[in-house]
Design an enzyme around this catalytic site. Structure first.
Site, PDB file in Angstrom:
ATOM      1  CG  HIS A 466      49.354  -8.254  50.098  1.00  0.00           C
ATOM      2  ND1 HIS A 466      48.767  -8.686  51.270  1.00  0.00           N
ATOM      3  CD2 HIS A 466      50.171  -7.220  50.463  1.00  0.00           C
ATOM      4  CE1 HIS A 466      49.200  -7.954  52.287  1.00  0.00           C
ATOM      5  NE2 HIS A 466      50.057  -7.058  51.826  1.00  0.00           N
ATOM      6  CD  GLU A 467      52.869  -5.686  48.215  1.00  0.00           C
ATOM      7  OE1 GLU A 467      52.639  -4.480  48.416  1.00  0.00           O
ATOM      8  OE2 GLU A 467      53.217  -6.466  49.127  1.00  0.00           O
ATOM      9  CG  HIS A 470      49.376  -2.434  50.303  1.00  0.00           C
ATOM     10  ND1 HIS A 470      48.767  -2.000  51.456  1.00  0.00           N
ATOM     11  CD2 HIS A 470      50.139  -3.509  50.666  1.00  0.00           C
ATOM     12  CE1 HIS A 470      49.136  -2.772  52.474  1.00  0.00           C
ATOM     13  NE2 HIS A 470      49.966  -3.690  52.017  1.00  0.00           N
TER      14      HIS A 470
END
Length: 675
Positions: A466-467, A470
């Site tokens: 997820h990160e 980003h």
């Protein structure tokens, strides 16, 4: 102090973390503000109305201030000493005052408005036109058209909000750090994974309590205790501590919750909006509180029947196994794990040996290479703000240097909870030239022990992907100006790249790249992968209800007049009534530690996690159809989503990638919520 003010002379312009201390920040900020104010005086005398003379120069004169504040507040989240905590209120106050000195200055707005009114006479690019519109609206939305008295009130509100938000965040951190649960009887640890027990024993030694097991509120300890501890009272104790952070006691945030909500409401009304949510959502894809309410209500109607069936299963299991007649909130994770093992044959602890951190990192790097032709080379000669941090240079074969990437994985008392992506230097104009970005991810993963490396849970692997999603949004940006580069997009669009990356974790073709047993090197067995894939929708109704409840709680403070809220606990209970699956536990509270909305950027925006799931489910179906490492699809996603930041309306960018607008159908199919 000079290291904070001057452009870095290090390779790639990296942040010189080793060249300043906390004593440098306030003097550096004061100096930068004085220089910016002097430059602003000269800028206001300029009569030109072209984009570069107005907006680009305005950004440049604020660059030093942004450099100092950017480093400070990144450290305040990831490496916050007591010294940094002490100066944070003054830093925040000075920045608020400076920001308002710019946005509320009539002459500054005159120049911005003149540029805006001359837009059709200028040869503006799409990106420049977007920035001009965003800047003009930003000035209006932040008080440029107010009278003098109202502007002064706005200054007071902004300064107070910055102080109270900071106090909220620091209270959560202090309450988290203060708690420890000491266990002296080994029998109470039955069911807890050996690695967690070993970490608790090591923490006991560190705390001067040898022979005991000490548990804190770091997620790598909380989640395993709640999921595996057979001792129901131990689960109860951990639940109560985690669910009552900053609720009561010396770090109580109840008054701060109400202050923040009321200050935001007054600010929105001062600017001509009905509520804070109306103000925020004007610049979101959802656009109005009514659309958010409809969206959440539609999901609630789909999720609640499934969630109630799931809770009924857990009640039956708890009664049959342990004679429990009243299922409580500290029971759900424990019995859900047993149910998962019975129905799917999956014990998530069986996955950990295949998720050794270094291998998982190597795996996500390989995914980035296959999708976007990126290479990661670890850099050892650049300063870091903590020894745990790892630094990588990112390159691609066509364009060379892409950016710097900082990774910070383990909990510590100076780091706030959770996981996030951050930026030290956005892609775009700096010092008169376009530069590549420096971004980082900060997590709180399971630490290595004396006998084991860091072995991640499935949730931690998903968090890493997820990160990194980003981070790719920031790293792959290819625009001219920082104002719209990277993650500078509508808040309910920003989670698309991150949430979509999570999909790869459930794909065997991806798992085969990195999931090997940390001791034997054996690849993850195919049957374990199949069980992992079947688990993707396990307890999906309950998980969806949890996200809906947080979205509703957020809107309950921000889409109303909060002056009618006298006490936090009864308000929260009313707000969550439609999503409550179990009775409220006295002494617990979500709002007082809800940092996303009271100390982060998600106020009136927590719904965006589910909103972005609609986008990511629809987007990943294209990868599924064409191949999860299909370079043509990846190039489309890179070109139209990752590289374009907020340079155009997100729906236009999405349609260019996908060829159509998204519908909720893909999300409902993936979640098993459709008939």
């Amino acid at each position: 102090m000079e290291a904070l003010l001057q452009p870095s002379k290090l390779r790639f312009g990296a942040v010189p973390f080793d060249r300043y201390t906390y004593n440098d920040f306030l003097p550096a900020l004061d100096y930068a503000i004085v220089r910016a104010q002097a430059a602003l005086v000269e800028w206001k005398k300029d009569g030109r109305t072209d984009f570069r003379s107005v907006l680009l120069k305005l950004d440049e004169l604020r660059e030093e201030v942004g450099r100092v504040s950017g480093v400070f507040f990144n450290l305040h989240s990831a490496e916050c000493s007591e010294d940094l905590q002490k100066i944070a209120p003054e830093m925040s106050s000075k920045l608020s005052q400076f920001g308002n000195d710019v946005t509320l200055d009539p002459r500054v707005f005159e120049r911005v408005r003149a540029c805006w009114e001359a837009r059709d006479a200028q040869p503006l690019t799409t990106e420049e036109r977007t920035i001009l519109e965003k800047t003009y609206k930003g000035f209006v939305r932040n008080g440029a058209l107010l009278d003098a008295e109202s502007k002064e009130r706005l200054r007071v509100l902004d300064e107070e909000l910055s102080k109270v938000g900071l106090e909220f965040s620091q209270n959560v951190l202090k309450a988290t750090n203060e708690f420890e649960l000491v266990v002296t009887d080994a029998a109470r640890l039955a069911g807890i994974p050996e690695a967690v027990k070993e970490a608790a024993a090591e923490l006991g030694e560190k705390k001067g309590k040898p022979g005991t097991w000490v548990f804190n509120l770091d997620y790598p300890m909380v989640i395993p205790v709640m999921t595996y501890a057979k001792d129901r009272e131990l689960r109860h104790q951990m639940f109560m501590a985690n669910a009552s952070k900053a609720f009561g006691g010396k770090y109580d945030n109840q008054s701060n919750v109400l202050k923040i909500a009321r200050l935001r409401f007054e600010r929105a009304q001062l600017l001509g909006y009905a509520t804070h949510a109306h103000y925020v959502l004007e610049e979101r894809m959802a656009s109005t509180p009514e659309k958010v309410a409809t969206f959440l209500d539609e999901l609630l109607g789909k999720a609640r029947p499934m969630a109630e069936r799931e809770m009924a299963q857990l009640r039956t299991l708890a009664r049959d196994l342990d004679g429990i007649t009243q299922l409580e909130r500290w029971d759900t994770a424990y019995y859900a794990e047993i149910l998962k093992h019975r129905e799917i044959g999956l014990d998530e602890e069986a996955l950990r040996p295949y998720f050794e951190l270094d291998r998982v990192i190597a795996g996500v790097i390989e995914v980035c290479h296959r999708l976007y032709d990126l290479t990661f080379e670890e850099v050892h000669d650049l300063p870091k703000y903590h020894a745990d941090v790892r630094v990588f240079e990112i390159r691609d074969s066509r364009r060379g240097h892409v950016g710097l990437f900082y990774m910070d994985f383990f909990p510590r008392e100076t780091k706030r909870a959770g996981a996030w992506m951050t930026s030290y230097s956005d892609q775009g104009h700096h010092g008169g030239e376009v530069r590549r970005p420096h971004v980082g991810i900060v997590c709180n993963f399971t630490k290595p022990t004396k006998t084991r490396p860091s072995l991640l849970s499935l949730d931690e692997v998903l968090t890493l992907y997820h990160e990194v999603g980003h981070a790719l949004h920031g790293l792959l940006s290819r625009l001219e100006y920082t104002a719209v580069s990277g993650t500078s997009v509508f808040w309910d669009f920003v989670e698309l790249p991150s949430q979509m990356m999570e999909n790869w974790v459930y794909e065997k073709e991806c798992l085969d790249l990195f999931a090997r047993h940390y001791e034997t090197g054996e690849a993850i067995p195919a049957d374990l992968v199949a069980r992992l894939q079947r688990s993707a929708n396990f307890m999906e109704g309950t998980a969806t209800m949890r996200q809906i409840s947080l979205g509703l709680l957020d809107m309950s403070y921000h889409a109303v007049d909060p002056r009618g809220i006298d006490f936090v606990p009864p308000h929260e209970e009313r707000a969550l009534a439609t999503t409550a699956l179990l009775p409220t536990v006295p002494g617990t509270n979500t709002s007082c530690a809800f940092s996303h909305i009271f100390a982060g950027g998600y106020s009136a925006g927590y719904y965006s996690y589910k909103w972005a799931e609609v986008l990511d489910a629809d987007a990943f179906e294209l990868f599924r159809d064409k191949g999860i490492f299909n370079r043509e699809v990846a190039d489309l996603f890179r070109e139209h989503i990752l590289e374009k930041g907020g340079s155009e309306h997100p729906m236009e960018l999405y349609k260019r990638f996908r060829g159509q607008e998204p519908t909720v159908d893909a999300l409902l199919r993936r979640a098993g919520l459709s008939p």
